[in-house]
Design an enzyme around this catalytic site. Structure first.
Site, mmCIF file in Angstrom:
data_model
loop_
_atom_site.group_PDB
_atom_site.id
_atom_site.type_symbol
_atom_site.label_atom_id
_atom_site.label_comp_id
_atom_site.label_asym_id
_atom_site.label_seq_id
_atom_site.Cartn_x
_atom_site.Cartn_y
_atom_site.Cartn_z
ATOM 1 N N GLY D 149 4.020 8.629 -2.261
ATOM 2 C CA GLY D 149 2.773 8.019 -2.703
ATOM 3 C C GLY D 149 2.350 8.545 -4.067
ATOM 4 N N CYS D 150 1.464 7.810 -4.707
ATOM 5 C CA CYS D 150 1.046 8.172 -6.066
ATOM 6 C C CYS D 150 0.271 9.495 -6.061
ATOM 7 C CB CYS D 150 0.228 7.053 -6.677
ATOM 8 S SG CYS D 150 -1.124 6.456 -5.642
#
Lengths: 346, 346, 346, 346
Positions: D149-150
């Site tokens: 995920g970012c």
């Protein structure tokens, strides 16, 4: 003075919220009812948390309003749904309609640009076009005021006096308008997502935007003959504001100074319209959040031509602010009541 | 192939940084020297931290460059300071000048608009105006290329072919341009502070901007007669991008479709200029960070008129990208070398 | 009631302009004088065109003010220049000082963080720290009120009641603040240019910002012992607004609900501070342009911890609005006088 | 070298478009197929006009892809829909999955946070968590890589080496993250409209965001014991970028300099992760459009504590760029292939 009672119909959009922001400090108005059919039952503070500090009636359905004690209805419904609703209102209710439904006098023009037959042609005849500064007497007597579009306000305020006085040619008027994104409304669309709008600009409705005929209607009336304009709206990364850059040809004998003085005189007694001094360039940030409209007049490098720059806040003077101004005129209040907020900068 | 050696003079501004971004991936170019007089001795990464991942020469003073092994000089000095510097360069150095100093062919026009006598009139005669797509043959042979202004690029690319082919009138051309704030440079000024620019738009230099005569020079050459245009630039909250909305009258017999097909054919073999399909509206976000220029052609609501929308990234096609493109032409490289980055969206 | 007369010293910055925006609609105040030494002789409308619709005194120099008929002075001078000026004012003038010069009670702390000896230590002792909701009684009697910093307001309003009531630990309080760019002022600097700030965020003054000791002073007083906080301010692309995300450990026996109810009760009678309902997340757009401060309380995923989110408009509650609120308290006006503008959204 | 053939599944979102931007200049990859079920039949240029200059396959449905000659599949489907699709792919296809479906090793954690049973638990066991710099050997051998995920990328890159080396405490780690709006995707929602996001900031998912357990999984593995973090994401007016401000306690004997040198050494040979020099503050604008991750380390004002600032472009290093980097590792390409674009500033 007793306060009048106002209803806001279609209150869950940006213009509805802005009416609340303005009316809540209005000395002569109580907000008595607010409707939003799909959000009926919700508190306004849940739809618009920035209004959470206020005492406001909850949102209800249109048919739940008791119109018998409403004095004025601000109608913020989408284009097309408005006609039948307004036709159904009792006679005691005066109306400021923020939709486009009663703006075009010519029913056939309406059908052509909005795609449907007009369903209240009698009301259409009665409706007064609410460009406050230029239609004050008619507005005062009107039961139904058609509040002007945001772009048309920014185009007509500078152009109508110049056409009336014969200072500019009716040919080749170019109106290049740049608008903040509130003009596109609060309904979610890909084109108005933050990532699509920010750090960018695009033209839209080039040659085909519905505000074109509305502008031409006003200019033609002022000129006493048919006027066709070029009009291009642009969407830009700004919450509020419209800046219209307008290119005109001077009529014989007229100078750029004449344009400025004509406008100066036309609006000398108007609290919200101001011609800026020579050399100054009006910016949307100078009017943000206020009902002001600023006009700059410039000589063009092309001889015999001039450039006019007009700015307004599209949500205020271009929508809810002018609606309140029209209500003030209709009810005999001081025209600036509820509209004394100064621009917010930065 | 051996790489050529490039110097960037005046590298501490936005166009200098952008040249680094583009040239660092160029297959045929080494950045051999970078100058910035007031920041001499600093690392480029200290002036522009986004370039911190690169091996780059430190910033030095202009007079510290050893020009004997420099093949090309990108000159990013302010207007006015450029002439004497370029005149002082040895003949082995070919130059792409991003300032305005060699753009206007008429020395008197230069003096009128830029306020000083031109100090290198012989060089001025020799300089080639570097509108890449339309001056390719001259650029290939030039020692000194005057890189076009950002606004003039966006106006001339669509208008020159139409004027050459006689499709539009030379009268009443209106160019309404909206620019990102990089165009104003990196020197701190109140007018380009975040709080002044954001959430706002204003026109500036109305009727008096220096890119007016530059545009007219190109259009007049194309038309074979003097062309005067109306041109208004606007400052808006966007880092990069110019959108020019251009209003023209069709010549007799010409149609809007003719305009589109004329432009389509003119740029059929050009990798960076593209006419978008009918009905599409080019936006600056479609070209952000790339060397593309997109052109849309629309019928106006006013009969006999058309509206052209042209977008570019002012820092790329409007400055550093076109400079690299010109260098590619001058040195016989593939024209897209170093310019294959696609637009960054969002 | 006769209106009191206010002077705004240092009126050419953003906080000065905001004072004008607020005071111009204040029922009990006249703006009698405005100073700006470098812009003396100019009209306010030339410095701030958004105020062009108002009747305002021209800008003069500080020593040109006739203080004999001034009741209140809003002092917006830069840190460091304020002490001697305020010491020179006659006793009839009450002062709200928006600089940092009188905020830190400990003269040595002042010298350490602001780099110079304090030049008016007697006044320092007299000054009252103007956190309106929490110092009302002292403010009412004060001649000199030190208006709190923008970040400290957003941190202290939620934390002080919790520390006073012993609901949270004094250890490990983390305050992560995000500010709009108005906080950096109107003086041109590279770091606050549009192109540097837009589409980006960065931390600054990490571990070293001067508002750290100001926050600690207030929290230590509330806790009755020394409190050290972690505090990181961030600059982001927003004109107005501060959002502080605050991480705390619950004291034994305290629950997240206790935090919310403690804050609810503390501010139950305060018109400008509001604890939002459980599950709602306060955003800066909910307070833009208004004097509100909103507080949200959340359970953390880490057991025994809570997260508090506090928003304000840094120019209003964080500066000029709280200054007006303090003046209202000092002069016995209704505390909301001049501060009834609702938030502007969008 | 023959090029491998890539398919992008779910190509109509921002991460799909970004994969095209990166892969189009990749020396070893051809984009052979792109799917978007609801937009099947459209050209990519109609969905993303900024890609209009490229030769690309049209969008088709997932079940129209001929997987027999596809080497790598980038899967950009929404969370939850991904498992069955990936389970259906033939064994010759290697997969980089940008969804969250295979990130959490613990199937029960997945069910708890994502609301449904995991439908491909066998694949889950096989999947490698693709934090490129820290899992290179496993990624090289993997058939299925779960792209991080970012937010977790920005938190784990600085924290994992520090926990592995025992330099910081596992207690009280606070991660305060600010994200650009691309992270919210392209599906129209009221909350991501321009007017809601611009000129504002808000926290969301406070204490409950799904990236919390993903971060904890990585940190716990590094620390060799359970780590619980406080994590708050914020939505801000920025297209791209994440800045995470991380508050940590030093382990006994460790200094802030130790943190910096530990990170420096950990990433000494990594082209995309860089520890900035002491005193420099990383900003998202320094990495915009690039695969870089910058880390700054600061002493906190609270003794024994440090503040770490980490920035990345959420669409590149936080999504599509790291996906390409993982593909490079999987196929033995140079790790920077297709990722040599430098940051775009401004």
């Amino acid at each position: 003075m007793n306060k009048i009672k106002a209803a806001i119909v279609g209150a869950s959009g940006y213009t509805g919220a802005e009416l609340v922001r303005l009316l809540i400090n209005h000395p002569h108005v109580d907000i008595a009812a607010m409707t939003a059919d799909r959000k009926a039952g919700m508190r306004m503070a849940d739809v618009f948390p920035h209004l959470g500090g206020l005492e406001l009636p909850d949102l209800i359905k249109m048919d739940e309003v008791d119109w018998s004690h409403i004095d004025v209805c601000f109608c913020c419904l989408p284009h097309g749904t408005t006609q039948q609703f307004i036709a159904s209102l009792p006679q005691n209710v005066r109306i400021v309609d923020l939709s486009a439904d009663f703006r075009l006098k010519d029913i056939e023009e309406y059908a052509k640009w909005y795609g449907d037959e007009h369903r209240a042609p009698e009301l259409q005849k009665e409706a007064v076009y609410g460009l406050s500064e230029l239609k004050r007497d008619e507005i005062a007597k009107a039961r139904l005021v058609a509040n002007p579009g945001c772009y048309p306000t920014s185009a007509q305020l500078p152009l109508i006096p110049l056409l009336k006085e014969g200072k500019i040619s009716t040919d080749g008027i170019i109106i290049d308008s740049k608008s903040g994104t509130t003009g596109a409304g609060r309904a979610p669309k890909e084109g108005t997502l933050f990532c699509e709008v920010s750090d960018a600009i695009n033209a839209y409705g080039v040659g085909t935007h519905r505000h074109g005929p509305e502008i031409e209607q006003g200019l033609s009336e002022a000129a006493g003959k048919d006027v066709i304009v070029s009009f291009t709206p642009h969407l830009m990364p700004m919450n509020r504001g419209i800046l219209s850059t307008i290119y005109v040809s001077l009529e014989k004998g007229a100078s750029v100074d004449d344009l400025r003085s004509t406008l100066d005189q036309s609006y000398a007694n108007d609290p919200f319209v101001r011609v800026v001094e020579e050399g100054n360039s009006p910016a949307t940030r100078h009017v943000r959040g206020s009902n002001y409209c600023l006009i700059g007049v410039f000589a063009d490098r092309a001889p015999g031509r001039a450039i006019i720059v007009c700015v307004e806040d599209n949500v205020v003077k271009g929508a809810s602010g002018q609606a309140v101004q029209n209500m003030n005129i209709m009810f005999g209040f001081d025209e600036i009541s509820g509209l004394t907020q100064q621009p917010m900068f930065p």
